[in-house]
Design a protein around this motif. Structure first.
Motif, PDB file in Angstrom:
ATOM      1  N   ILE A  96       0.853  -1.196   0.000  1.00  0.00           N
ATOM      2  CA  ILE A  96       0.000   0.000   0.000  1.00  0.00           C
ATOM      3  C   ILE A  96       0.887   1.244   0.000  1.00  0.00           C
ATOM      4  CG2 ILE A  96      -1.926  -1.153   1.172  1.00  0.00           C
ATOM      5  CD1 ILE A  96      -1.065   0.299   3.765  1.00  0.00           C
ATOM      6  N   GLY A  97       0.256   2.410  -0.118  1.00  0.00           N
ATOM      7  CA  GLY A  97       1.031   3.644  -0.190  1.00  0.00           C
ATOM      8  C   GLY A  97       1.544   4.080   1.175  1.00  0.00           C
ATOM      9  N   PRO A  98       2.690   4.769   1.194  1.00  0.00           N
ATOM     10  CA  PRO A  98       3.264   5.226   2.472  1.00  0.00           C
ATOM     11  C   PRO A  98       2.364   6.227   3.199  1.00  0.00           C
ATOM     12  CG  PRO A  98       4.523   6.098   0.594  1.00  0.00           C
ATOM     13  CD  PRO A  98       3.568   5.079   0.046  1.00  0.00           C
ATOM     14  N   ALA A  99       1.608   7.043   2.441  1.00  0.00           N
ATOM     15  CA  ALA A  99       0.759   8.041   3.102  1.00  0.00           C
ATOM     16  C   ALA A  99      -0.356   7.336   3.883  1.00  0.00           C
ATOM     17  CB  ALA A  99       0.177   9.004   2.067  1.00  0.00           C
ATOM     18  N   LEU A 244       0.717   3.646  -7.135  1.00  0.00           N
ATOM     19  CA  LEU A 244       1.227   4.015  -5.806  1.00  0.00           C
ATOM     20  C   LEU A 244       2.646   4.602  -5.902  1.00  0.00           C
ATOM     21  CD1 LEU A 244       0.034   0.969  -3.629  1.00  0.00           C
ATOM     22  CD2 LEU A 244      -0.883   3.291  -3.590  1.00  0.00           C
ATOM     23  N   VAL A 245       3.449   4.017  -6.800  1.00  0.00           N
ATOM     24  CA  VAL A 245       4.806   4.547  -7.012  1.00  0.00           C
ATOM     25  C   VAL A 245       4.709   6.008  -7.450  1.00  0.00           C
ATOM     26  CG1 VAL A 245       6.827   4.435  -8.542  1.00  0.00           C
ATOM     27  CG2 VAL A 245       5.857   2.321  -7.608  1.00  0.00           C
ATOM     28  N   GLY A 250       5.133  11.747  -6.593  1.00  0.00           N
ATOM     29  CA  GLY A 250       4.537  13.086  -6.653  1.00  0.00           C
ATOM     30  C   GLY A 250       4.634  13.792  -5.307  1.00  0.00           C
ATOM     31  N   ALA A 251       4.446  13.018  -4.232  1.00  0.00           N
ATOM     32  CA  ALA A 251       4.461  13.616  -2.894  1.00  0.00           C
ATOM     33  C   ALA A 251       5.829  14.172  -2.524  1.00  0.00           C
ATOM     34  CB  ALA A 251       4.021  12.575  -1.864  1.00  0.00           C
ATOM     35  N   VAL A 252       6.878  13.655  -3.156  1.00  0.00           N
ATOM     36  CA  VAL A 252       8.223  14.167  -2.841  1.00  0.00           C
ATOM     37  C   VAL A 252       8.871  14.820  -4.074  1.00  0.00           C
ATOM     38  CG1 VAL A 252       8.653  12.636  -0.876  1.00  0.00           C
ATOM     39  CG2 VAL A 252       9.228  11.833  -3.171  1.00  0.00           C
ATOM     40  N   PRO A 255      10.128  13.313 -10.418  1.00  0.00           N
ATOM     41  CA  PRO A 255       9.639  12.807 -11.697  1.00  0.00           C
ATOM     42  C   PRO A 255      10.140  11.382 -11.941  1.00  0.00           C
ATOM     43  CG  PRO A 255      10.743  14.935 -11.949  1.00  0.00           C
ATOM     44  CD  PRO A 255      11.049  14.453 -10.569  1.00  0.00           C
ATOM     45  N   MET A 256       9.255  10.498 -12.409  1.00  0.00           N
ATOM     46  CA  MET A 256       9.663   9.125 -12.718  1.00  0.00           C
ATOM     47  C   MET A 256       9.070   8.742 -14.075  1.00  0.00           C
ATOM     48  SD  MET A 256       9.406   7.207  -8.985  1.00  0.00           S
ATOM     49  CE  MET A 256      10.263   5.719  -9.490  1.00  0.00           C
ATOM     50  N   PRO A 257       9.686   9.247 -15.151  1.00  0.00           N
ATOM     51  CA  PRO A 257       9.121   9.006 -16.484  1.00  0.00           C
ATOM     52  C   PRO A 257       9.011   7.520 -16.817  1.00  0.00           C
ATOM     53  CG  PRO A 257      11.293  10.060 -16.611  1.00  0.00           C
ATOM     54  CD  PRO A 257      10.883  10.097 -15.185  1.00  0.00           C
ATOM     55  N   LEU A 258       9.943   6.738 -16.307  1.00  0.00           N
ATOM     56  CA  LEU A 258       9.914   5.307 -16.605  1.00  0.00           C
ATOM     57  C   LEU A 258       8.731   4.636 -15.892  1.00  0.00           C
ATOM     58  CD1 LEU A 258      11.404   3.254 -18.220  1.00  0.00           C
ATOM     59  CD2 LEU A 258      13.114   3.063 -16.411  1.00  0.00           C
ATOM     60  N   ALA A 259       8.430   5.109 -14.690  1.00  0.00           N
ATOM     61  CA  ALA A 259       7.277   4.568 -13.958  1.00  0.00           C
ATOM     62  C   ALA A 259       5.986   4.908 -14.698  1.00  0.00           C
ATOM     63  CB  ALA A 259       7.240   5.119 -12.543  1.00  0.00           C
ATOM     64  N   ASP A 260       5.948   6.102 -15.277  1.00  0.00           N
ATOM     65  CA  ASP A 260       4.783   6.508 -16.081  1.00  0.00           C
ATOM     66  C   ASP A 260       4.570   5.533 -17.238  1.00  0.00           C
ATOM     67  OD1 ASP A 260       3.169   8.708 -15.522  1.00  0.00           O
ATOM     68  OD2 ASP A 260       4.819  10.108 -15.922  1.00  0.00           O
TER      69      ASP A 260
END
Ligand code: NAP
Length: 300
Positions: A96-99, A244-245, A250-252, A255-260
């Motif tokens: 799950i997400g850290p938030a 979730l990644v 986004g929260a920090v 940018p993660m173009p590869l994750a996109d």
């Protein structure tokens, strides 16, 4: 007394190992009660609600699909927070997400119990064989109590400190890397096939030499062979993880173009009706882009 909630592909073998460890009685709950049959046969008790699984001051494990399911099971009217009470520990193994984890940790603390993040690496066969790698974070006292049990359930436990979100970030980073590796493998395999070279032979060579690690060996060989079964990790859950990644990134402001790109591959898989396939079948996307109709797609 232990409680275990969520008897899906991962939860069932983990709960069986917990029960068979003989560390104490195990009470289980699953939304679809029939999935508990094997555990009941072996001596577990079936609880009608998540709250009933929790004994005051006890330890409850959850292994559920996503943030929403964990929140429902913890915070709902019949949720485990209603009963866990002082000294109780909730071991949260879902991805799950850290938030969400940090919010849940706060709510547990308000009731003097603890939320421990314990997401895992390893597929259902690894869970059954007690070969999971477990990321852990949360309050030190709760960790000391639970760690020996986690060591029994897996082959290694990695402690990421007190922040309840930390272990989840570690898990998401790992799943991002697996997704990115699978996309890279898929593209390489298509290049090889369209050039008239044996794709299985090339991946076998690479997985035995430069890329000799479980991800390339297992997923690489599955992708090269277009092996759609067995389904260890559903494509729909893989998409959830990549979302979730991106949320965590986004929260920090990262940018993660590869994750996109990997998320979009998985999203396209969902749009094509592949939610229940193994997530390695995101590889079909690269093949389709290049005009190939691989064996797995022909079977659909
Ligand atoms: P799964 O087989 O689909 O099982 C999901 C579990 O969650 C089932 O027990 C399901 O209950 C329950 N559930 C879903 N929504 C619920 C809700 N709203 N309320 C109550 N229960 C709910 O999934 P899985 O493969 O075991 O994965 C579980 C978790 O482990 C996920 O977070 C996944 O990302 C993570 N994970 C999976 C793998 C893997 O290889 N499979 C590896 C590492 C981590 P029902 O039986 O009633 O549907």
């Amino acid at each position: 007394m232990f409680g275990f909630i969520g008897l899906g592909q991962m939860g069932l073998p983990i709960a069986l190992n917990l029960l068979e460890s003989g560390r104490g009685p195990v009470r289980v709950h699953n939304r679809t009660a029939s999935k508990a049959a094997k555990l009941i046969e072996k001596g577990a008790t079936l609880a009608a609600s998540p709250a009933e699984v929790a004994a005051p001051g006890g330890i409850v494990f959850t292994m559920l699909s996503d943030d929403r399911a964990v929140e429902d099971v913890v915070l709902g009217e019949d949720g485990i927070l209603q009963r866990l009470g002082p000294e109780g520990v909730h071991v949260s193994m879902s991805t799950i997400g850290p938030a969400t984890a940090r919010r849940l940790a706060e709510l547990h603390e308000q009731r003097a119990c603890a939320y421990l993040a314990a997401p895992v690496f390893g597929r259902p066969d690894a869970a059954a064989a007690r070969k999971l790698w477990i990321c852990l974070s949360g309050a030190p006292g709760a960790k000391a109590r639970v760690e020996p049990i986690l060591r029994h359930l897996g082959q290694g436990v990695f402690d990421f400190g007190e922040d309840a979100g930390a272990a989840h970030v570690a898990k998401l980073a790992g799943n991002f890397l697996i997704g990115a590796a699978m996309e890279a493998i898929a593209e390489a395999v298509v290049l090889v096939e369209k050039s008239g070279v044996d794709r299985v032979k090339v991946i076998d060579m690479l997985a035995d030499t430069l890329f000799n690690c479980p991800v390339y060996r297992n997923y690489g060989k599955a992708i090269a062979a277009d092996r759609a079964a067995p389904v260890g990790f559903k494509l729909a859950l893989g998409r959830k993880d990549l979302e979730l990644v991106l949320q965590a990134a986004g929260a920090v402001q990262t940018p993660m173009p590869l994750a996109d790109l990997v998320r979009d591959r998985l999203l396209a898989g969902l749009a094509k009706g592949r939610a229940e396939m193994d997530w390695s079948m995101l590889s079909l996307g690269a093949a389709e882009d290049a005009g190939l109709k691989p064996a797995a797609a022909r079977r659909e």
